[in-house]
Scaffold this motif. Structure first.
Motif, PDB file in Angstrom:
ATOM      1  N   ARG A   1      82.383 -21.966  26.300  1.00  0.00           N
ATOM      2  CA  ARG A   1      81.005 -21.928  25.804  1.00  0.00           C
ATOM      3  C   ARG A   1      80.869 -20.835  24.742  1.00  0.00           C
ATOM      4  O   ARG A   1      81.600 -19.840  24.767  1.00  0.00           O
ATOM      5  CB  ARG A   1      80.019 -21.663  26.940  1.00  0.00           C
ATOM      6  N   ALA A   2      79.914 -21.036  23.846  1.00  0.00           N
ATOM      7  CA  ALA A   2      79.614 -20.052  22.804  1.00  0.00           C
ATOM      8  C   ALA A   2      78.208 -19.517  23.026  1.00  0.00           C
ATOM      9  O   ALA A   2      77.292 -20.258  23.415  1.00  0.00           O
ATOM     10  CB  ALA A   2      79.729 -20.682  21.420  1.00  0.00           C
ATOM     11  N   LEU A   3      78.022 -18.225  22.758  1.00  0.00           N
ATOM     12  CA  LEU A   3      76.732 -17.562  22.941  1.00  0.00           C
ATOM     13  C   LEU A   3      75.983 -17.535  21.611  1.00  0.00           C
ATOM     14  O   LEU A   3      76.431 -16.911  20.650  1.00  0.00           O
ATOM     15  CB  LEU A   3      76.964 -16.137  23.442  1.00  0.00           C
TER      16      LEU A   3
ATOM     17  N   LEU B   1      65.710 -11.075  19.709  1.00  0.00           N
ATOM     18  CA  LEU B   1      65.893 -12.521  19.789  1.00  0.00           C
ATOM     19  C   LEU B   1      64.850 -13.126  20.722  1.00  0.00           C
ATOM     20  O   LEU B   1      64.518 -12.553  21.770  1.00  0.00           O
ATOM     21  CB  LEU B   1      67.294 -12.864  20.282  1.00  0.00           C
ATOM     22  N   GLU B   2      64.367 -14.300  20.344  1.00  0.00           N
ATOM     23  CA  GLU B   2      63.396 -15.023  21.165  1.00  0.00           C
ATOM     24  C   GLU B   2      64.079 -15.768  22.306  1.00  0.00           C
ATOM     25  O   GLU B   2      63.538 -15.906  23.400  1.00  0.00           O
ATOM     26  CB  GLU B   2      62.631 -16.009  20.284  1.00  0.00           C
ATOM     27  N   ASP B   3      65.288 -16.237  22.046  1.00  0.00           N
ATOM     28  CA  ASP B   3      66.007 -17.002  23.050  1.00  0.00           C
ATOM     29  C   ASP B   3      67.504 -16.819  22.845  1.00  0.00           C
ATOM     30  O   ASP B   3      67.975 -16.673  21.711  1.00  0.00           O
ATOM     31  CB  ASP B   3      65.650 -18.493  22.959  1.00  0.00           C
ATOM     32  N   VAL B   4      68.242 -16.816  23.936  1.00  0.00           N
ATOM     33  CA  VAL B   4      69.699 -16.745  23.906  1.00  0.00           C
ATOM     34  C   VAL B   4      70.215 -17.759  24.909  1.00  0.00           C
ATOM     35  O   VAL B   4      69.666 -17.877  26.021  1.00  0.00           O
ATOM     36  CB  VAL B   4      70.213 -15.336  24.294  1.00  0.00           C
ATOM     37  N   ARG B   5      71.259 -18.486  24.534  1.00  0.00           N
ATOM     38  CA  ARG B   5      71.801 -19.464  25.476  1.00  0.00           C
ATOM     39  C   ARG B   5      73.294 -19.686  25.259  1.00  0.00           C
ATOM     40  O   ARG B   5      73.815 -19.468  24.163  1.00  0.00           O
ATOM     41  CB  ARG B   5      71.065 -20.794  25.365  1.00  0.00           C
ATOM     42  N   TRP B   6      73.959 -20.100  26.332  1.00  0.00           N
ATOM     43  CA  TRP B   6      75.348 -20.526  26.262  1.00  0.00           C
ATOM     44  C   TRP B   6      75.379 -22.012  25.949  1.00  0.00           C
ATOM     45  O   TRP B   6      74.628 -22.787  26.533  1.00  0.00           O
ATOM     46  CB  TRP B   6      76.061 -20.275  27.594  1.00  0.00           C
ATOM     47  N   LEU B   7      76.258 -22.398  25.021  1.00  0.00           N
ATOM     48  CA  LEU B   7      76.354 -23.804  24.609  1.00  0.00           C
ATOM     49  C   LEU B   7      77.802 -24.264  24.658  1.00  0.00           C
ATOM     50  O   LEU B   7      78.704 -23.582  24.164  1.00  0.00           O
ATOM     51  CB  LEU B   7      75.807 -23.981  23.189  1.00  0.00           C
ATOM     52  N   THR B   8      78.014 -25.428  25.225  1.00  0.00           N
ATOM     53  CA  THR B   8      79.345 -26.028  25.228  1.00  0.00           C
ATOM     54  C   THR B   8      79.574 -26.763  23.915  1.00  0.00           C
ATOM     55  O   THR B   8      78.638 -27.008  23.138  1.00  0.00           O
ATOM     56  CB  THR B   8      79.491 -27.022  26.382  1.00  0.00           C
ATOM     57  N   ARG B   9      80.802 -27.151  23.672  1.00  0.00           N
ATOM     58  CA  ARG B   9      81.106 -27.949  22.484  1.00  0.00           C
ATOM     59  C   ARG B   9      80.356 -29.282  22.524  1.00  0.00           C
ATOM     60  O   ARG B   9      79.891 -29.775  21.492  1.00  0.00           O
ATOM     61  CB  ARG B   9      82.618 -28.179  22.367  1.00  0.00           C
ATOM     62  N   ALA B  10      80.232 -29.847  23.702  1.00  0.00           N
ATOM     63  CA  ALA B  10      79.524 -31.126  23.823  1.00  0.00           C
ATOM     64  C   ALA B  10      78.055 -30.970  23.439  1.00  0.00           C
ATOM     65  O   ALA B  10      77.483 -31.855  22.775  1.00  0.00           O
ATOM     66  CB  ALA B  10      79.650 -31.655  25.252  1.00  0.00           C
ATOM     67  N   GLN B  11      77.428 -29.866  23.837  1.00  0.00           N
ATOM     68  CA  GLN B  11      76.028 -29.645  23.484  1.00  0.00           C
ATOM     69  C   GLN B  11      75.864 -29.442  21.983  1.00  0.00           C
ATOM     70  O   GLN B  11      74.897 -29.925  21.378  1.00  0.00           O
ATOM     71  CB  GLN B  11      75.496 -28.432  24.246  1.00  0.00           C
ATOM     72  N   ILE B  12      76.798 -28.734  21.375  1.00  0.00           N
ATOM     73  CA  ILE B  12      76.741 -28.526  19.923  1.00  0.00           C
ATOM     74  C   ILE B  12      76.958 -29.843  19.199  1.00  0.00           C
ATOM     75  O   ILE B  12      76.248 -30.166  18.230  1.00  0.00           O
ATOM     76  CB  ILE B  12      77.797 -27.478  19.498  1.00  0.00           C
ATOM     77  N   ALA B  13      77.914 -30.634  19.643  1.00  0.00           N
ATOM     78  CA  ALA B  13      78.189 -31.920  19.006  1.00  0.00           C
ATOM     79  C   ALA B  13      77.011 -32.870  19.135  1.00  0.00           C
ATOM     80  O   ALA B  13      76.776 -33.706  18.257  1.00  0.00           O
ATOM     81  CB  ALA B  13      79.438 -32.551  19.625  1.00  0.00           C
ATOM     82  N   ALA B  14      76.246 -32.724  20.203  1.00  0.00           N
ATOM     83  CA  ALA B  14      75.096 -33.599  20.420  1.00  0.00           C
ATOM     84  C   ALA B  14      73.873 -33.158  19.623  1.00  0.00           C
ATOM     85  O   ALA B  14      72.846 -33.845  19.635  1.00  0.00           O
ATOM     86  CB  ALA B  14      74.757 -33.643  21.907  1.00  0.00           C
TER      87      ALA B  14
END
Length: 324
Positions: free
Chosen positions: A184-186, A264-277
């Protein structure tokens, strides 16, 4: 094929020969100003001069110093040699409307840089940075006297002989980091950004602080995440107004998000699948932010990020419309 890290980031690379040895040669500088083939990069109200093309934009250079109503070397800034010609930056009076080629116009470089040829974007960014530095150092920081230009525009000297203070171009170092836990990427977003925009974590280096310490501090302050490894990636000049972005990757040792300030207003962890979507909109492709994300994404995906059909990018600012 070249390794991704050997390819310069946008606005970086050997786009011109800086020719620093000419800055102290007043005779050669004057000869260059009298040469009708010499190129000038005008900057007006921090904006750059560009022409519209069918696809993208092109830097619009001006030849002949007489267009600017001056012949003084103190009024120009030597950039170097560009495409075989000496090239200078020159600041236009903000109250005066420039009267150059009507097929081109002055625009905010931030909005069009990605649509310029790489070397032209680099020259315009360099000119903009130098003009901004010059404009902000017209007076001595020690005694308050007016400063005068010297050494091809790369030094501002105090006009008070009893003071003699010299000022040199300055840049503001800033770290920018992609934090991952492997899968995951932050990413975070500022409240002022349009909905959906997310980017990597970034912040300025403070006095007495190493780059590695700045990375760890910025990540901790903005996200609460702790890191245990920092690796240098690449850098990018970012003259908006005068930053040097120093890119890093980092591994998270503690992944719990706890925002410790309002940066920052929001911070989240994202998977490659979430980024691709297309769950979030990524930074523009000419930014070091995107490159950090792209290199991580491509290292763990069979499909390159740029080929993902649903991945989203930040929409560019409203661009100028072509003259009719």
């Amino acid at each position: 094929m070249a390794s991704p890290r050997t390819v310069p980031n946008f606005l970086a690379g050997p786009y011109l020969e800086r020719l620093s040895q000419l800055r102290k040669d007043e005779m050669q500088l004057r000869a260059a100003l009298e040469n009708p083939a010499t190129l000038f990069v005008p900057v007006w109200r921090t904006q750059s001069f560009v022409a519209h093309l069918d696809q993208g934009f092109a830097a619009q250079f001006v030849t002949g110093l007489t267009h600017f109503g001056t012949t003084e070397t103190q009024e120009v800034i030597l950039l170097g040699e560009f495409r075989g010609q000496l090239c200078f930056a020159i600041e236009l009076p903000p109250a005066q409307t420039p009267g150059f080629d009507p097929s081109a116009e002055f625009v905010d470089l931030r909005g069009v840089a990605g649509d310029l040829v790489r070397d032209e974007a680099g020259v315009l960014a360099y000119a903009r940075a130098m003009v901004l530095w010059r404009e902000r150092h017209r007076f001595c920081g020690r005694c308050g006297s007016p400063t005068v230009s010297a050494e091809g525009g790369h030094v501002r000297r105090c006009g008070n002989e009893q003071c003699g203070n010299q000022q040199f171009p300055r840049i503001d170092p800033a770290v920018i980091v992609l934090v991952t836990d492997g899968e995951r990427a932050l990413l975070g977003r500022q409240a002022a950004w349009p909905p959906g925009r997310y980017s990597t974590i970034a912040g300025f280096v403070e006095p007495g602080e190493s780059l590695e310490d700045a990375v760890a501090r910025e990540v901790r302050e903005e996200t609460g995440v702790e890191i245990d490894a920092v690796d240098y990636h690449s850098s990018q000049p970012w003259p908006f107004p005068s930053s040097l972005m120093l890119g890093f990757t980092a591994h998270a040792s503690r992944t719990e998000i706890r925002r410790m300030d309002d940066e920052l207003e929001d911070v989240r962890w994202l998977t490659r699948a979430q980024i691709a979507a297309g769950e979030v909109a990524l930074p523009t492709t000419h930014s070091i932010s995107f490159r950090l994300i792209e290199d991580w994404y491509d290292a763990g995906s069979a499909t390159p990020l740029r080929q993902e059909p649903h991945a989203r990018l930040w929409t560019s600012p409203v661009r100028p419309t072509p003259p009719r």
